[in-house]
Design an enzyme around this catalytic site. Structure first.
Site, PDB file in Angstrom:
ATOM      1  N   LYS A  92      42.428  69.324  35.616  1.00  0.00           N
ATOM      2  CA  LYS A  92      41.295  69.479  34.687  1.00  0.00           C
ATOM      3  C   LYS A  92      41.584  68.930  33.295  1.00  0.00           C
ATOM      4  CE  LYS A  92      38.362  72.842  36.819  1.00  0.00           C
ATOM      5  NZ  LYS A  92      39.125  73.384  37.963  1.00  0.00           N
ATOM      6  N   GLU A 114      31.771  75.825  29.675  1.00  0.00           N
ATOM      7  CA  GLU A 114      31.497  76.907  30.620  1.00  0.00           C
ATOM      8  C   GLU A 114      32.741  77.076  31.476  1.00  0.00           C
ATOM      9  OE1 GLU A 114      30.705  73.766  31.315  1.00  0.00           O
ATOM     10  OE2 GLU A 114      31.769  73.640  33.226  1.00  0.00           O
ATOM     11  N   SER A 382      45.711  69.336  43.652  1.00  0.00           N
ATOM     12  CA  SER A 382      44.991  69.382  42.367  1.00  0.00           C
ATOM     13  C   SER A 382      45.563  70.371  41.365  1.00  0.00           C
ATOM     14  CB  SER A 382      43.512  69.682  42.619  1.00  0.00           C
ATOM     15  OG  SER A 382      43.367  70.862  43.375  1.00  0.00           O
TER      16      SER A 382
HETATM   17  C1  LIG Z   1      38.670  73.646  39.197  1.00  0.00           C
HETATM   18  C2  LIG Z   1      39.615  73.248  40.254  1.00  0.00           C
HETATM   19  C3  LIG Z   1      39.197  72.558  41.418  1.00  0.00           C
HETATM   20  C4  LIG Z   1      37.753  72.255  41.716  1.00  0.00           C
HETATM   21  O1  LIG Z   1      37.116  71.422  40.820  1.00  0.00           O
HETATM   22  P1  LIG Z   1      36.774  69.913  41.165  1.00  0.00           P
HETATM   23  O2  LIG Z   1      35.922  69.491  40.015  1.00  0.00           O
HETATM   24  O3  LIG Z   1      36.054  69.886  42.465  1.00  0.00           O
HETATM   25  O4  LIG Z   1      38.050  69.167  41.224  1.00  0.00           O
HETATM   26  C5  LIG Z   1      40.154  72.159  42.338  1.00  0.00           C
HETATM   27  N1  LIG Z   1      41.460  72.440  42.159  1.00  0.00           N
HETATM   28  C6  LIG Z   1      41.899  73.103  41.051  1.00  0.00           C
HETATM   29  C7  LIG Z   1      43.362  73.387  40.935  1.00  0.00           C
HETATM   30  C8  LIG Z   1      40.998  73.537  40.078  1.00  0.00           C
HETATM   31  O5  LIG Z   1      41.446  74.202  39.010  1.00  0.00           O
END
Ligand SMILES: *Cc1c(COP(=O)(O)O)cnc(C)c1O
Length: 400
Positions: A92, A114, A382
């Site tokens: 993020k 948000e 992610s």
């Molecule tokens: C917020 C988040 C997501 C989901 O958000 P996307 O916009 O779909 O990427 C996925 N993985 C992590 C670790 C997150 O914090």
């Protein structure tokens, strides 16, 4: 797929996207679009972005062979793109750095955001501190109760957390409230959206910032294995980490792209967050048009996922378009499959993944055994799972 060129000048990805906001917000979004269009052509803007990604976030994030897990599964080689190693522990921050630089360029001194689980709130509070801006984070009152550690993190970073009592007191209501606040204070306020969704130009802008993931991965996979992966897979909430990985691969026809939605308690129950896989109709929410979980009267349906970051009834418009044109396959992993993949990565690789990322891993766990040993699956990891240990402990019936 020689000349992929979305969105169009109106912010549409095929029939998805666009700009569906009250009249009062149009000037703000037009101003943003103009500022971003100029920034996009300015090498100094990208140099500042790359500087902060390198020295502040710690990029490039490595790709890493999950050798023991691959061997255990007995099929394709699983590689991980390590977004969990970024400062603040997820992808993020790539986006919040980009938007903060744009806010600075536009002369804004105040940021609003948000947040649902608090991950985007923390990433926003982080860059607000670094860039010397104030930051108000809108968060549903129920989410504040559920996500106390992240609420405290935001406060430590100097942000003001605003509880939202309307509606279901969760993410969707927080986003409504943030938009309302933006209308009231457009002059000095920058609204920093956390995923590849919202009214134009946000989906395109967030994608461009997150493309660092796929651009790095292409270079790194070439160096590491001498070619691109057979499959690149990512979890999809609003869709920012997935589009960041996928977009640079769209024109590489030999790379299969797989987006994994939250299957929750199963697709034969209403307790999931999988608009595309469940065949949801098109609707409008939070300023854009896309597949959206809703009932026959257009009321937004409640969603469920074990991972807070995937618990959203809509999906970014570019994903809906990529589904329509058949370039990306969308599927689901259930809560149970994600938890199983979570355990496997802990035990075989010494990495505690975010529950969101565990959905992408679950696809690899299911499909690697069906593939040949010289095939390659690249999983976008992610984020890291420290934030999820209370959830996992509770599900295992363990008291911390
Ligand atoms: C917020 C988040 C997501 C989901 O958000 P996307 O916009 O779909 O990427 C996925 N993985 C992590 C670790 C997150 O914090």
């Amino acid at each position: 797929m020689q000349n992929y060129n979305a969105p169009d000048s109106q912010g549409f990805f095929g029939r998805h996207g666009g700009l569906y906001v009250p009249e009062t917000l149009i000037p703000a979004l037009e101003g943003l679009k103009q500022a971003y269009t100029q920034a996009k052509q300015d090498p100094e803007f990208w140099a500042a972005f790359e500087h902060d990604l390198k020295h502040y976030v710690g990029r490039p994030s490595p790709v890493c062979h999950a050798g023991r897990l691959s061997e255990h599964l007995g099929g394709a080689q699983i590689w991980l793109k390590r977004e969990d190693l970024n400062h603040t522990g997820a992808h993020k921050v790539n986006n919040t750095i980009g938007q903060a630089l744009l806010a600075k360029r536009m002369g804004k001194k105040r940021m609003i955001a948000e947040t649902g689980a608090g991950q985007h709130g923390v990433a926003s509070a982080t860059v607000a501190a670094r860039f010397g801006m104030t930051c108000d984070v809108y968060m549903g009152a129920d989410d504040i109760q559920r996500q106390m550690p992240n609420v405290f993190r935001m406060k430590l970073l100097g942000a003001n957390v605003v509880g939202v009592e309307s509606g279901s007191r969760t993410l969707k209501d927080a986003m409504n409230e943030a938009m309302r606040e933006w209308v009231a204070r457009v002059d000095d306020t920058f609204y920093i959206i956390g995923t590849a969704a919202g009214p134009a130009p946000y989906p395109e802008m967030v994608r461009d910032f997150q493309c660092v993931i796929g651009n790095e991965a292409k270079k790194q996979m070439q160096e590491a294995v001498g070619r691109q992966p057979d499959v690149a897979v990512a979890c999809v909430g609003g869709g920012s980490n997935a589009i960041g990985l996928f977009h640079p691969y769209i024109t590489e026809e030999n790379v299969r792209l797989v987006g994994v939605e939250a299957g929750g308690r199963g697709m034969d129950t209403p307790e999931h967050a999988a608009p595309i896989t469940s065949g949801a109709p098109i609707g409008v929410l939070h300023g854009f048009r896309s597949y959206l979980m809703q009932d026959e009267d257009g009321q937004i349906l409640g969603t469920h996922s074990v991972s807070a970051g995937l618990d959203y009834p809509g999906i970014g418009p570019e994903h809906s378009y990529l589904h329509d044109i058949g370039r990306v396959e969308y599927t689901v992993a259930s809560d149970e499959a994600a938890l199983n993949a979570f355990d496997l990565l802990c035990r075989f690789e010494g990495i505690i993944p975010a529950l969101e990322s565990s959905h992408a891993l679950a696809w690899a766990v299911e499909n690697a055994p069906k593939m040949a040993k010289d095939q390659v699956i690249l999983v976008n990891l992610s984020g890291r799972g420290d934030k999820d240990i209370n959830t996992v402990a509770a599900l295992k019936g363990i008291e911390l």
